[in-house]
Design a protein around this motif. Sequence first.
Motif, short mmCIF file in Angstrom:
data_model
loop_
_atom_site.label_atom_id
_atom_site.label_comp_id
_atom_site.label_asym_id
_atom_site.label_seq_id
_atom_site.Cartn_x
_atom_site.Cartn_y
_atom_site.Cartn_z
N LEU A 187 1.18 -1.81 0.14
CA LEU A 187 0.48 0.25 0.15
C LEU A 187 0.83 1.43 -0.04
O LEU A 187 1.00 2.04 -0.52
CB LEU A 187 -0.81 -0.04 1.38
CG LEU A 187 -1.84 0.92 1.65
CD1 LEU A 187 -2.85 1.35 0.25
CD2 LEU A 187 -2.60 0.28 2.75
N ASN A 188 1.97 1.53 1.10
CA ASN A 188 2.77 1.96 1.02
C ASN A 188 4.02 2.51 -0.39
O ASN A 188 3.60 4.07 -1.37
CB ASN A 188 3.70 2.28 1.85
CG ASN A 188 5.05 3.31 1.93
OD1 ASN A 188 4.57 3.91 2.49
ND2 ASN A 188 5.54 3.45 1.52
N SER A 189 4.02 1.38 -1.29
CA SER A 189 4.65 1.89 -2.49
C SER A 189 3.61 2.39 -4.06
O SER A 189 4.05 2.23 -4.60
CB SER A 189 5.77 0.13 -2.58
OG SER A 189 4.58 -0.74 -3.38
N ALA A 233 -2.51 3.10 6.21
CA ALA A 233 -3.45 3.63 5.20
C ALA A 233 -4.29 5.51 5.43
O ALA A 233 -4.25 5.23 4.35
CB ALA A 233 -4.18 2.85 6.07
N LEU A 234 -3.88 5.32 6.82
CA LEU A 234 -4.21 6.95 6.73
C LEU A 234 -3.39 8.01 6.36
O LEU A 234 -3.95 9.00 6.10
CB LEU A 234 -4.17 7.14 8.57
CG LEU A 234 -5.32 6.67 8.87
CD1 LEU A 234 -5.21 6.64 11.16
CD2 LEU A 234 -6.37 7.02 9.15
N LEU A 235 -1.81 7.22 6.29
CA LEU A 235 -1.10 8.69 6.15
C LEU A 235 -0.36 8.98 4.56
O LEU A 235 0.32 9.84 4.14
CB LEU A 235 0.29 8.62 6.98
CG LEU A 235 -0.22 8.79 8.37
CD1 LEU A 235 1.68 8.70 8.95
CD2 LEU A 235 -0.16 10.54 8.61
N THR A 236 -0.91 7.50 3.82
CA THR A 236 -0.57 7.98 2.34
C THR A 236 -1.07 8.64 1.35
O THR A 236 -0.62 8.89 0.40
CB THR A 236 -0.03 6.24 2.24
OG1 THR A 236 -1.35 5.67 2.47
CG2 THR A 236 0.65 5.81 2.87
N ALA A 429 7.16 11.42 9.06
CA ALA A 429 8.69 12.16 8.35
C ALA A 429 8.69 11.48 6.97
O ALA A 429 9.74 11.86 6.37
CB ALA A 429 9.95 11.45 9.55
N ALA A 430 8.58 10.21 6.74
CA ALA A 430 9.10 9.76 4.82
C ALA A 430 7.62 10.47 4.37
O ALA A 430 7.95 10.48 2.79
CB ALA A 430 8.62 8.35 5.49
N SER A 431 6.66 11.40 4.51
CA SER A 431 5.78 11.54 4.18
C SER A 431 6.57 13.23 3.82
O SER A 431 6.29 13.35 2.79
CB SER A 431 4.26 12.13 4.58
OG SER A 431 4.69 12.47 5.97
#
Length: 517
Positions: A187-189, A233-236, A429-431
């Motif tokens: 999901l993140n990728s 799921a909340l942040l992507t 931080a990744a976002s």
Amino acid sequence: MTSSCLPCRLASVPKRTSSKIERRVVQPQTIARECVTISRSVSPRAFASVLAGVLLLQLGWAIALPMLRGADEIEHVKKASGISTGEFLSAAVPVEGDIVEVQRDVCLLLHDGFDLAACEPVEASPSEESEHSSTELMNTTAALSNPVWYVVVAPASWLLDGAATVWGIRAIGAVICALLITWAVILNSTIRAPHRSSQCGVMLCLTPAVIYASTVAAPNGVHMASALLLWVALLTTDDHRHNAWAICVAGATMSVTHTLGLFWLTCAVASLALLRGRRHVLSLGRNLVKSPAALAILVATILFALSWIAAVRPNDPTRGGGDPLAESTKDIPAIAHGVVWIIQLVGTMPYRFNFLWFIVYGLWFVVFAVFLARSLQRAEGRERLTMAAVTTVGVIIPIAVTILTYEVHGYAWQGRYELPLLFAVPLIAASVRQTPGPRDFKWAAAQEVATGLAMGLGATCLAVATDSGPALAVCAGILAPLGWWMMWESSHASTMSDARRRPAAWSRDQDSSTVPP
């Protein structure tokens, strides 16, 4: 996903028209958040490749840990054994004789800090269903735990006999964790920009403590893996309709696998409101309603978890006999426990005061510190505020819980308990670091190598500490980093191959003098 943000609309303008627009000065800081995500499809082959990497990583850690040597593993095995016979609340549950013998051996091996009386059966009786073993009644400290996870792993007790039951419970729990972790990675990728650095946040969340917990016959690993999926799921993405099932499945799983699950779920929603605003959370709720089946599962599970906590009171410190380690933990200074809590975020195993080689902690903390420092340079006010708020809660909760339960449980808190909350820090931080620049490519590759090395050294250290033998120590040291690198390379390769067919997402670090053609 079709975006309506300015850069994406400009990207769709014909070439002869966009050549004039390229000379416009567009400030990406004002529009980056509208378009930092993009939805891409993932083939079953890519999902299978990432899943295979996760399972290989877990295998490296599983062979390093002898049976029933995991943290509280025997208590959860006894609880699962009781659930398989219909005992949902009884403190004394029937356990197969072979498992009792293994537990007795472990207790004698690790008698320091163990209550030897708890290792002995309360009552023995021949089993009417099996001629090869008997069942013995044994007390379990997990008697009041939420039964959902134990019901899921109960088939291992029905299908397997003796000590093989423990490996069956481990296998079921590990597969569930692997599926949740793979879901989060994929999901993140597929949502973030298609470059290696987009996975750095998830990579730092999967500390050795998380992977170790996913291979133990206990619900803690499933709890951590579901929390990771929830945060991703909340942040992507801003389009939560694509993430409804991920949010609901993760939230439901968190609620029933740990008594703190509902609290961490509430903290996640509050953190999202602080990061993105109240309207964003309300929009999330409206989009979840569009997936009624997923929402029904989430609501029903939360209601069941609340009812169980209210009726059974599993965390009431006045119930039960207390922690056998309570008195010994009181002899250790409070400041030392604070340091141990931080170390436990990376992992102490197989038990709370068994440290890994310090090079493992050095690699992980240095990578995290550099990653966080580089992200904070570009973070905005809300992002910094949210990370600070999450960290503050992560400091206050252990202190408050310890004060409330000190008399009965001493310093019972462990740093790994708050990983489901602290996942937010590297993911936020990744976002911030949506940066496909040369330095970021090099940094992401270095991070992948360093964390993979830490995984291999951690698994090898665990095998050495538990006397698993040199052969298993070598295999663990090879399989763990191999699975780690396979997982990330598979996710990166799948998104890059798909990105060649689709336009890349807009990045706040692209040249501010032009827009993407």
